[in-house]
Motif scaffolding. Structure first.
Motif, PDB file in Angstrom:
ATOM      1  N   ASP A 133      -1.851  -4.307   2.306  1.00  0.00           N
ATOM      2  CA  ASP A 133      -1.378  -5.446   1.508  1.00  0.00           C
ATOM      3  C   ASP A 133      -1.921  -6.780   2.014  1.00  0.00           C
ATOM      4  O   ASP A 133      -1.706  -7.819   1.392  1.00  0.00           O
ATOM      5  CB  ASP A 133       0.157  -5.483   1.461  1.00  0.00           C
ATOM      6  N   ALA A 137       3.925  -9.254   9.154  1.00  0.00           N
ATOM      7  CA  ALA A 137       5.360  -9.447   9.313  1.00  0.00           C
ATOM      8  C   ALA A 137       5.634 -10.481  10.400  1.00  0.00           C
ATOM      9  O   ALA A 137       4.782 -10.778  11.241  1.00  0.00           O
ATOM     10  CB  ALA A 137       6.032  -8.121   9.662  1.00  0.00           C
ATOM     11  N   PRO A 170       8.984 -10.775   1.337  1.00  0.00           N
ATOM     12  CA  PRO A 170       9.162  -9.600   2.186  1.00  0.00           C
ATOM     13  C   PRO A 170       7.847  -8.879   2.425  1.00  0.00           C
ATOM     14  O   PRO A 170       6.915  -8.947   1.624  1.00  0.00           O
ATOM     15  CB  PRO A 170      10.124  -8.727   1.369  1.00  0.00           C
ATOM     16  N   VAL A 171       7.777  -8.185   3.551  1.00  0.00           N
ATOM     17  CA  VAL A 171       6.664  -7.301   3.872  1.00  0.00           C
ATOM     18  C   VAL A 171       7.249  -5.907   4.067  1.00  0.00           C
ATOM     19  O   VAL A 171       8.263  -5.750   4.758  1.00  0.00           O
ATOM     20  CB  VAL A 171       5.935  -7.778   5.145  1.00  0.00           C
ATOM     21  N   TYR A 172       6.619  -4.931   3.483  1.00  0.00           N
ATOM     22  CA  TYR A 172       7.159  -3.571   3.507  1.00  0.00           C
ATOM     23  C   TYR A 172       6.400  -2.723   4.524  1.00  0.00           C
ATOM     24  O   TYR A 172       5.221  -2.438   4.360  1.00  0.00           O
ATOM     25  CB  TYR A 172       7.076  -2.955   2.108  1.00  0.00           C
ATOM     26  N   ARG A 173       7.103  -2.346   5.595  1.00  0.00           N
ATOM     27  CA  ARG A 173       6.543  -1.450   6.581  1.00  0.00           C
ATOM     28  C   ARG A 173       7.482  -0.236   6.653  1.00  0.00           C
ATOM     29  O   ARG A 173       7.831   0.302   5.621  1.00  0.00           O
ATOM     30  CB  ARG A 173       6.391  -2.164   7.937  1.00  0.00           C
ATOM     31  N   GLU A 174       7.906   0.172   7.856  1.00  0.00           N
ATOM     32  CA  GLU A 174       8.919   1.223   7.912  1.00  0.00           C
ATOM     33  C   GLU A 174      10.226   0.739   7.300  1.00  0.00           C
ATOM     34  O   GLU A 174      11.051   1.523   6.843  1.00  0.00           O
ATOM     35  CB  GLU A 174       9.166   1.669   9.355  1.00  0.00           C
ATOM     36  N   LYS A 175      10.398  -0.575   7.316  1.00  0.00           N
ATOM     37  CA  LYS A 175      11.538  -1.206   6.664  1.00  0.00           C
ATOM     38  C   LYS A 175      11.075  -2.536   6.105  1.00  0.00           C
ATOM     39  O   LYS A 175       9.943  -2.968   6.338  1.00  0.00           O
ATOM     40  CB  LYS A 175      12.693  -1.390   7.648  1.00  0.00           C
ATOM     41  N   VAL A 176      11.925  -3.195   5.366  1.00  0.00           N
ATOM     42  CA  VAL A 176      11.582  -4.489   4.787  1.00  0.00           C
ATOM     43  C   VAL A 176      11.719  -5.564   5.866  1.00  0.00           C
ATOM     44  O   VAL A 176      12.760  -5.667   6.535  1.00  0.00           O
ATOM     45  CB  VAL A 176      12.484  -4.815   3.588  1.00  0.00           C
TER      46      VAL A 176
END
Length: 502
Positions: A133, A137, A170-176
């Motif tokens: 993306d 984060a 927001p950035v989406y990884r293992e969680k927001v």
């Protein structure tokens, strides 16, 4: 399309006096890429002293920095681009990587006459993003800000932190996670992998152009050498050997020494899963992605030589038209890496134990202390700092010995050390002061970084982040108000793994 969803070209002049050279190189070196705007940028940190050093309009950037350092506004004179490069990642060659979440805005000539890159990290997708993306984060941005400025405070060549912006997205990884953009300053962002990118394509003209550019920008003395490209290789080897020796002297573990993370300028670059030793362990690995221990603390010198060998391979056609002669010359240069590293490392380590000169046996003295520190799980930073105190005051012996699980175990080494010191003329006071200039009281302790990140992510509290930056700006000075920051973690605070954040 609203201002929040499109990039705005900033009409104001003079905010950043760009003087771009990389953008004038052939098109295959990069891809043009505007930053992708964010919804609610907030300038959470701006490095005013660095901005002044760069000759920027500091007051204007404090007012408009949220828009500029988030990528919402591109200042006049910027030529945003993603740099192309390849790289060996954990030993496996990837022919195309490139800046997948970083955008080079351009370059400035700082007040010392040095050319510096200004780059946005986490500013959106580029043609090299693949399925990523292009975002960053908050946690990794704070980590890179802290560690890069800590390295600067320690006197180790490194990229610098100019700004950090919270994006509101927001950035989406293992969680927001909350999104952020980091503004990085570097002597340049050219890597071993940049050379590999061109070599893998058989682009001999491009390789020569890149090598000439690097010589002009970083190693001008090589231009007058009989073999300028061999001189370039030798100069890069020298800087890498010196850099990695300095890493080891402060207990730094880069964590991901891929060739695309090896800057030919000799700066430390890319602070992803990096960490600093607490208890001394030469086999220590923190990086969650280094499952085989390729980039362990004590493996870093050998990996540095491995990376230099990969650079040498790309330069062979330039070093000499006769392939066998080129290989012979390059091998000689690579063979010189080990002695250069050993010289830098031993010089640094003997200074850490208070020796002004060197004698036969000094290596054994250093290695003897390190072996005891390993066996006794002594804290790397505290042990050397307390030894600095002991050099000037016998009353500090108890505190130094307390660094070891079995304090009696260090007594024979202390006898050898004191005998060695007796053969030098430096006074105890001068020796202690000299040692304190190379043995920091403060490093960016892994648990302190994690505490700062957790407070920022969970509570929007930047006070721990600010406190860390304050104490790490003067790591060699006693700072009684921050004494707790010199202490190693409690067992419950110990950080076992660090993460890249991509």
């Amino acid at each position: 399309m609203t201002e929040a969803t499109k990039t705005i070209r900033q009409p104001a002049e003079g905010l950043i006096p760009f003087d771009n050279s990389y953008a004038r190189l052939p098109q295959q070196f990069f891809a043009r890429a505007d930053p992708t705007p964010v919804s609610e940028p907030w300038l959470m940190k701006f490095n005013r002293p660095l901005a002044e050093e760069l000759g920027l309009d500091v007051d204007a950037l404090e007012r408009e920095g949220a828009a500029i350092f988030s990528g919402n506004r591109v200042p006049q004179g910027a030529e945003p681009l993603g740099m192309a490069y390849a790289g060996h990642q954990f030993g496996q060659f990837v022919p195309l990587l490139g800046d997948g979440r970083a955008i080079l805005l351009g370059e400035v000539i700082d007040r010392n006459g040095k050319r510096r890159d200004i780059q946005l990290k986490g500013a959106g997708r580029t043609p090299y993003s693949r399925r990523g993306d292009g975002r960053a984060a908050l946690g990794p941005v704070l980590r890179e800000y802290i560690v890069s400025e800590a390295m600067h405070g320690l006197g180790i060549p490194a990229t610098r932190a100019l700004a950090a912006v919270l994006t509101g997205d927001p950035v989406y990884r293992e969680k927001v996670l909350p999104g952020a953009v980091f503004t990085r300053v570097a002597a340049s962002h050219i890597r071993v992998g940049t050379f590999q990118f061109l070599a893998a394509r058989g682009d001999s003209d491009g390789l020569r152009t890149l090598a000439d550019y690097v010589i002009d920008r970083h190693y001008p003395d090589a231009k007058d050498d009989e073999r300028p490209y061999l001189a370039l290789l030798q100069a890069v080897i020298e800087r890498q050997a010196a850099l990695i020796a300095r890493w080891l002297c402060v207990g730094f573990i880069h964590g991901v020494m891929n060739t695309d993370n090896c800057a030919v300028s000799g700066e430390t670059i890319d602070f992803g899963p990096c960490a600093f030793l607490d208890a001394y362990d030469p086999a220590k690995v923190f990086s969650s992605i280094d499952q085989g221990g390729r980039y362990a603390y004590a493996s870093q010198p050998a990996i540095g030589q491995w990376n230099m060998t990969r650079l040498a391979e790309t330069l062979l056609p330039l070093i000499d038209p006769d392939p066998s002669e080129a290989v012979s010359l390059a091998n000689d240069a690579i063979a010189g890496y080990g002695p250069k590293f050993q010289q830098h490392w031993l010089s640094g380590m003997t200074a850490k134990i208070g020796l002004a000169g060197q004698e036969d046996g000094d290596l054994d003295l250093v290695q003897g202390l390190l072996a005891l520190m390993r066996d006794q799980q002594a804290d790397f930073t505290l042990t050397f700092r307390r030894l600095s105190d002991l050099a000037g005051d016998d009353a500090a012996e108890e505190a130094f010995m307390a660094s070891f699980r079995d304090p009696e175990a260090i007594l024979p080494w202390l006898v050898e050390w004191q005998a060695r010191l007796s053969r030098e003329t430096m006074t105890a006071v001068d020796r202690s002061e000299a040692m304190r200039r190379v043995n920091p009281a403060f490093i960016p302790r892994n648990h302190r970084i994690e505490q700062a990140i957790r407070a920022a992510e969970d509570e929007a509290d930047l006070s721990l982040f600010e406190a860390l930056l304050t104490v790490l700006s003067k790591p060699y000075e006693d700072q009684p108000g921050f004494a707790a920051y010199a202490e190693p973690p409690a067992p419950s605070e110990e950080v076992l793994r660090t993460f890249c954040g991509t």
